[in-house]
Scaffold this motif. Structure first.
Motif, PDB file in Angstrom:
ATOM      1  N   GLY A 168       0.690   5.338 -14.570  1.00 28.80           N
ATOM      2  CA  GLY A 168      -0.735   5.018 -14.475  1.00 28.80           C
ATOM      3  C   GLY A 168      -1.016   3.575 -14.846  1.00 28.80           C
ATOM      4  N   LYS A 169      -0.334   3.080 -15.870  1.00 26.82           N
ATOM      5  CA  LYS A 169      -0.507   1.680 -16.291  1.00 26.82           C
ATOM      6  C   LYS A 169      -0.020   0.742 -15.194  1.00 26.82           C
ATOM      7  CE  LYS A 169       0.714  -1.549 -19.997  1.00 26.82           C
ATOM      8  NZ  LYS A 169       1.456  -1.718 -21.284  1.00 26.82           N
ATOM      9  N   SER A 170       1.119   1.085 -14.590  1.00 27.51           N
ATOM     10  CA  SER A 170       1.658   0.258 -13.512  1.00 27.51           C
ATOM     11  C   SER A 170       0.708   0.219 -12.326  1.00 27.51           C
ATOM     12  CB  SER A 170       3.021   0.799 -13.065  1.00 27.51           C
ATOM     13  OG  SER A 170       3.993   0.680 -14.088  1.00 27.51           O
ATOM     14  N   LEU A 171       0.129   1.362 -11.979  1.00 26.68           N
ATOM     15  CA  LEU A 171      -0.803   1.413 -10.848  1.00 26.68           C
ATOM     16  C   LEU A 171      -2.041   0.564 -11.112  1.00 26.68           C
ATOM     17  CD1 LEU A 171      -0.567   5.191  -9.932  1.00 26.68           C
ATOM     18  CD2 LEU A 171       0.035   3.281  -8.435  1.00 26.68           C
ATOM     19  N   SER A 172      -2.517   0.577 -12.347  1.00 28.49           N
ATOM     20  CA  SER A 172      -3.673  -0.252 -12.685  1.00 28.49           C
ATOM     21  C   SER A 172      -3.367  -1.735 -12.494  1.00 28.49           C
ATOM     22  CB  SER A 172      -4.097  -0.008 -14.153  1.00 28.49           C
ATOM     23  OG  SER A 172      -4.556   1.321 -14.311  1.00 28.49           O
ATOM     24  N   GLN A 173      -2.161  -2.134 -12.877  1.00 26.99           N
ATOM     25  CA  GLN A 173      -1.756  -3.528 -12.701  1.00 26.99           C
ATOM     26  C   GLN A 173      -1.594  -3.873 -11.226  1.00 26.99           C
ATOM     27  OE1 GLN A 173       1.787  -3.791 -15.100  1.00 26.99           O
ATOM     28  NE2 GLN A 173       0.661  -3.737 -17.025  1.00 26.99           N
ATOM     29  N   LEU A 174      -1.077  -2.931 -10.450  1.00 30.20           N
ATOM     30  CA  LEU A 174      -0.865  -3.184  -9.023  1.00 30.20           C
ATOM     31  C   LEU A 174      -2.176  -3.258  -8.248  1.00 30.20           C
ATOM     32  CD1 LEU A 174       2.220  -0.893  -8.385  1.00 30.20           C
ATOM     33  CD2 LEU A 174       2.180  -3.387  -8.267  1.00 30.20           C
ATOM     34  N   ASP A 175      -3.244  -2.695  -8.798  1.00 29.34           N
ATOM     35  CA  ASP A 175      -4.540  -2.741  -8.107  1.00 29.34           C
ATOM     36  C   ASP A 175      -5.015  -4.184  -7.890  1.00 29.34           C
ATOM     37  OD1 ASP A 175      -4.873  -0.075  -7.678  1.00 29.34           O
ATOM     38  OD2 ASP A 175      -6.042   0.286  -9.495  1.00 29.34           O
ATOM     39  N   SER A 176      -4.476  -5.123  -8.672  1.00 21.68           N
ATOM     40  CA  SER A 176      -4.881  -6.514  -8.521  1.00 21.68           C
ATOM     41  C   SER A 176      -3.982  -7.263  -7.544  1.00 21.68           C
ATOM     42  CB  SER A 176      -4.860  -7.217  -9.879  1.00 21.68           C
ATOM     43  OG  SER A 176      -3.523  -7.274 -10.388  1.00 21.68           O
ATOM     44  N   LEU A 177      -3.025  -6.540  -6.936  1.00 24.59           N
ATOM     45  CA  LEU A 177      -2.040  -7.193  -6.074  1.00 24.59           C
ATOM     46  C   LEU A 177      -2.206  -6.807  -4.607  1.00 24.59           C
ATOM     47  CD1 LEU A 177       1.187  -6.760  -8.240  1.00 24.59           C
ATOM     48  CD2 LEU A 177      -0.489  -8.594  -8.305  1.00 24.59           C
ATOM     49  N   ASP A 178      -3.426  -6.650  -4.151  1.00 29.70           N
ATOM     50  CA  ASP A 178      -3.648  -6.144  -2.801  1.00 29.70           C
ATOM     51  C   ASP A 178      -3.392  -7.171  -1.699  1.00 29.70           C
ATOM     52  OD1 ASP A 178      -4.214  -3.550  -3.492  1.00 29.70           O
ATOM     53  OD2 ASP A 178      -6.314  -3.972  -3.849  1.00 29.70           O
ATOM     54  N   PRO A 235       0.816  -1.220   0.000  1.00 26.29           N
ATOM     55  CA  PRO A 235       0.000   0.000   0.000  1.00 26.29           C
ATOM     56  C   PRO A 235       0.851   1.273   0.000  1.00 26.29           C
ATOM     57  CG  PRO A 235      -0.873  -1.575   1.574  1.00 26.29           C
ATOM     58  CD  PRO A 235       0.451  -2.108   1.133  1.00 26.29           C
ATOM     59  N   GLU A 236       1.963   1.266   0.754  1.00 30.11           N
ATOM     60  CA  GLU A 236       2.813   2.452   0.793  1.00 30.11           C
ATOM     61  C   GLU A 236       3.509   2.674  -0.556  1.00 30.11           C
ATOM     62  OE1 GLU A 236       3.062   4.841   2.945  1.00 30.11           O
ATOM     63  OE2 GLU A 236       1.665   3.903   4.321  1.00 30.11           O
ATOM     64  N   PHE A 237       3.903   1.585  -1.204  1.00 27.24           N
ATOM     65  CA  PHE A 237       4.497   1.724  -2.536  1.00 27.24           C
ATOM     66  C   PHE A 237       3.483   2.334  -3.507  1.00 27.24           C
ATOM     67  CE2 PHE A 237       5.123   0.162  -6.857  1.00 27.24           C
ATOM     68  CZ  PHE A 237       6.414   0.625  -7.114  1.00 27.24           C
ATOM     69  N   LYS A 238       2.242   1.858  -3.457  1.00 27.31           N
ATOM     70  CA  LYS A 238       1.215   2.362  -4.359  1.00 27.31           C
ATOM     71  C   LYS A 238       0.937   3.842  -4.103  1.00 27.31           C
ATOM     72  CE  LYS A 238      -2.398  -0.241  -5.034  1.00 27.31           C
ATOM     73  NZ  LYS A 238      -3.543  -1.162  -4.756  1.00 27.31           N
TER      74      LYS A 238
END
Length: 265
Positions: free
Chosen positions: A252-262, A150-153
């Motif tokens: 922005g693309k990276s953040l979208s991908q990371l949204d699935s890694l919670d 979460p802090e990285f995001k």
């Protein structure tokens, strides 16, 4: 001869240095550190981030950042002794106070990867490193993931926000107002995820609202903007703006991908 060798050494070392947007630097430092923690907990001495640092134990935020960012000296207290810095206004303010006018970092101190040669690639690499740690069964990783993903995001989203804000103020706004001499490009404030940090960038609707015919105005602005993106012969100002726009789109693309890694598998 010694002087020549020293000069040559200094010149060659500059190829490993990168310069970031000063407004984005605090967020980028926090993103780098959180990625390093996940990489360290999973991979230890085989990690990609933070070569040259201890392989025996995690270093704190101040030690990591001073290793990567040259000519930056932090007070050895508070935030800079933390292994879990929290993203927020206060944290960013503390970091900013210690920054020189032109912050530089050494890619070779950040990454053990010679294929990464520019800042956009550095930011992509951070995302890939974090993504690659998912599902690790290393001791302590599950807790590290819950804290540091979460802090990285947040820090990565802050990096994007800071760059968009700077792009607006020194990039798009001057270009717009040179073209539309009777109009001022207005902005709105946008928060960074679930934090108290916010940045500003363009608001076409607010800008058009001050015109006699807002619908015609916004269509005119957006037609100009689309043309700006597709110009074949671009001025230096346009090239710089588009270069930074590419970086923010990549984040922005990276953040979208990371949204699935919670959460870990």
């Amino acid at each position: 001869m010694k002087a020549f060798r020293l000069l040559l050494c200094t010149f060659l070392s500059l190829f490993s240095l990168g310069q970031a947007s000063k407004l984005a630097v605090p967020s980028e430092m926090l993103a780098m550190y959180n990625a390093y923690v996940l990489d360290f907990v999973k991979n230890g001495a085989k990690r990609t981030l933070g070569p040259g640092l201890s392989n025996e134990a995690l270093v704190d935020f101040g030690t990591f950042t001073a290793h990567v960012w040259i000519d930056i000296k932090f007070d050895r207290k508070g935030l800079f002794l933390s292994q879990a810095p929290e993203y927020g206004k206060n944290t960013l303010s503390q970091i900013t106070k210690s920054l020189p006018k032109y912050p530089l970092y050494d890619r070779s101190h950040l990454l053990k990867d010679d294929s990464v040669t520019n800042h956009q690639m550095v930011l992509k690499k951070l995302h890939h490193v974090v993504q690659s740690t998912r599902g690790s069964t290393a001791s302590g990783f599950s807790d590290a993931w819950k804290t540091h993903l979460p802090e990285f995001k947040r820090a990565f989203a802050g990096t994007q926000g800071a760059r968009l804000s700077e792009m607006f103020s020194v990039g798009l706004k001057p270009l717009f107002e040179k073209k539309f001499t009777t109009s001022n490009l207005k902005s709105s404030s946008y928060p960074v995820l679930d934090t108290d940090v916010s940045y500003v960038y363009q608001n076409w609707g607010l800008t058009a609202a001050s015109e006699d015919n807002p619908i015609d105005a916004i269509n005119k602005y957006l037609e100009w903007y689309r043309g700006l993106l597709s110009e074949t012969e671009k001025t230096r100002g346009v090239k710089t703006y588009l270069s930074h726009r590419e970086i923010t789109a990549s984040i922005g693309k990276s953040l979208s991908q990371l949204d699935s890694l919670d959460s870990c598998d």
